[in-house]
Design a protein around this motif. Sequence first.
Motif, PDB file in Angstrom:
ATOM      1  N   HIS A 102      -3.629   6.554  -3.871  1.00  0.00           N
ATOM      2  CA  HIS A 102      -3.044   5.789  -4.975  1.00  0.00           C
ATOM      3  C   HIS A 102      -3.232   4.290  -4.760  1.00  0.00           C
ATOM      4  N   SER A 103      -2.848   3.826  -3.566  1.00  0.00           N
ATOM      5  CA  SER A 103      -2.944   2.407  -3.261  1.00  0.00           C
ATOM      6  C   SER A 103      -4.393   1.945  -3.281  1.00  0.00           C
ATOM      7  N   TRP A 157      -5.953   1.831  -6.961  1.00  0.00           N
ATOM      8  CA  TRP A 157      -5.445   0.730  -7.782  1.00  0.00           C
ATOM      9  C   TRP A 157      -6.157  -0.574  -7.422  1.00  0.00           C
ATOM     10  N   HIS A 158      -6.250  -0.873  -6.125  1.00  0.00           N
ATOM     11  CA  HIS A 158      -6.875  -2.115  -5.683  1.00  0.00           C
ATOM     12  C   HIS A 158      -8.395  -2.090  -5.880  1.00  0.00           C
ATOM     13  N   LYS A 172      -6.289   4.964   4.174  1.00  0.00           N
ATOM     14  CA  LYS A 172      -5.411   4.490   3.103  1.00  0.00           C
ATOM     15  C   LYS A 172      -4.919   5.674   2.270  1.00  0.00           C
ATOM     16  N   ARG A 178       2.011   8.362   2.417  1.00  0.00           N
ATOM     17  CA  ARG A 178       2.091   7.290   3.406  1.00  0.00           C
ATOM     18  C   ARG A 178       2.446   7.796   4.797  1.00  0.00           C
TER      19      ARG A 178
END
Length: 380
Positions: free
Chosen positions: A84-85, A88-89, A81, A65
């Motif tokens: 990981h984030s 997942w989405h 982005k 991040r």
Amino acid sequence: MKKDFRLPTYEELSKEQDRVLRRTQLKNRSIVYGAPGTGKTVIFLILADRLNRNKQACLCLLYNRILEKMSHSLADDINIKTWHSWFWHFFLRQFNHTPPEIKKFEYDWDGVMDRVDQADPDVDTHTFLLIDEGQDMPPGFYEFMDETFQHIIVSADENQQLADMNSSIKQIRERLDIQPDHCFLLTKNYRNTRQIALLAEHFYCATTADPPKLPEKNGEIPLLVEYTDLAIMIQRIALRHKTHPDHLIGILAPNNTVRANYFDQLAQLGIFSLYTYANQLGNKNKPIAFDRGGIVVINSKSAKGLEFDDVFIVELDKFLLAGPRDERFRKEMYVLISRARERLFFLMDATLPGTITKKILDEFPDDTRVLKTWQQHQEE
């Protein structure tokens, strides 16, 4: 104080960087590899900016991040982005189900690919996917991307593998079917001084390429300080900030306990431009002003991809060292050392038993042309 923090223009790129930038745009899939400071992230962000201006869909995926936030500071209109984030989405939208996990934050890639085989999704032929620090994504991630995206460009450096689940350049190439003439090596270090790069070279242990060419820019020899009074060291860090207000100083700690301790002691001195970052702090993290001078105190695991004018690698004895010439320790030191543009300092507690300090010092070069040492006396 405001500092020059921006992406270079196309005209400011080196011939090597410009050649890689132009060639990657002509390939459906390619990999760019090279050591820290060679310009991998810069090329990716410039490429993303160019695609964005041409109204082409583009997504940049990064490992952590804090690197995402720094990249946004350089190019705020680009879709960036953490992988990981995003994964997942994306998986939830595509398959109406969260991705299967072995445990939290560790995906079951066999289960993921079973879902892909069952659904047989269409391959995205429009979006350009740019994956930075690709060595820190697991091999299963690339198997998934191979089935879902056509245009994929990866940057990687095997000597900067810090994650437990990582991929070699060979694994990335095999899983994405990247041909040899689609592999581009960057060789010149534009970040560090020659002295800092020389010390980093001592810890270089990659096998896919020779160490990068040493920079021409000269500076001070890195300094290892064995201290007896931490409070005095904290005051000296604060003094360096005061005398160099335009410098962004990075304090790289071995764990969050040390990170919090250094941050708290510096905060007690009333330093305004003081920042820290930790996942558990959530919204309490103060946005880091990368374009201004200040002090940033972070866990060493968050340092990947960042750079600072001055770096303090603190509490050397608390970094994990399994044994002599431990590869994980060497790679970690290589990554952390190469964060520094101008000055580099190490701090180690001199009151520790001699066996502990010797174990650490044995990993560093015993050559004052590469690393100087200084011992703080008890009376200071």
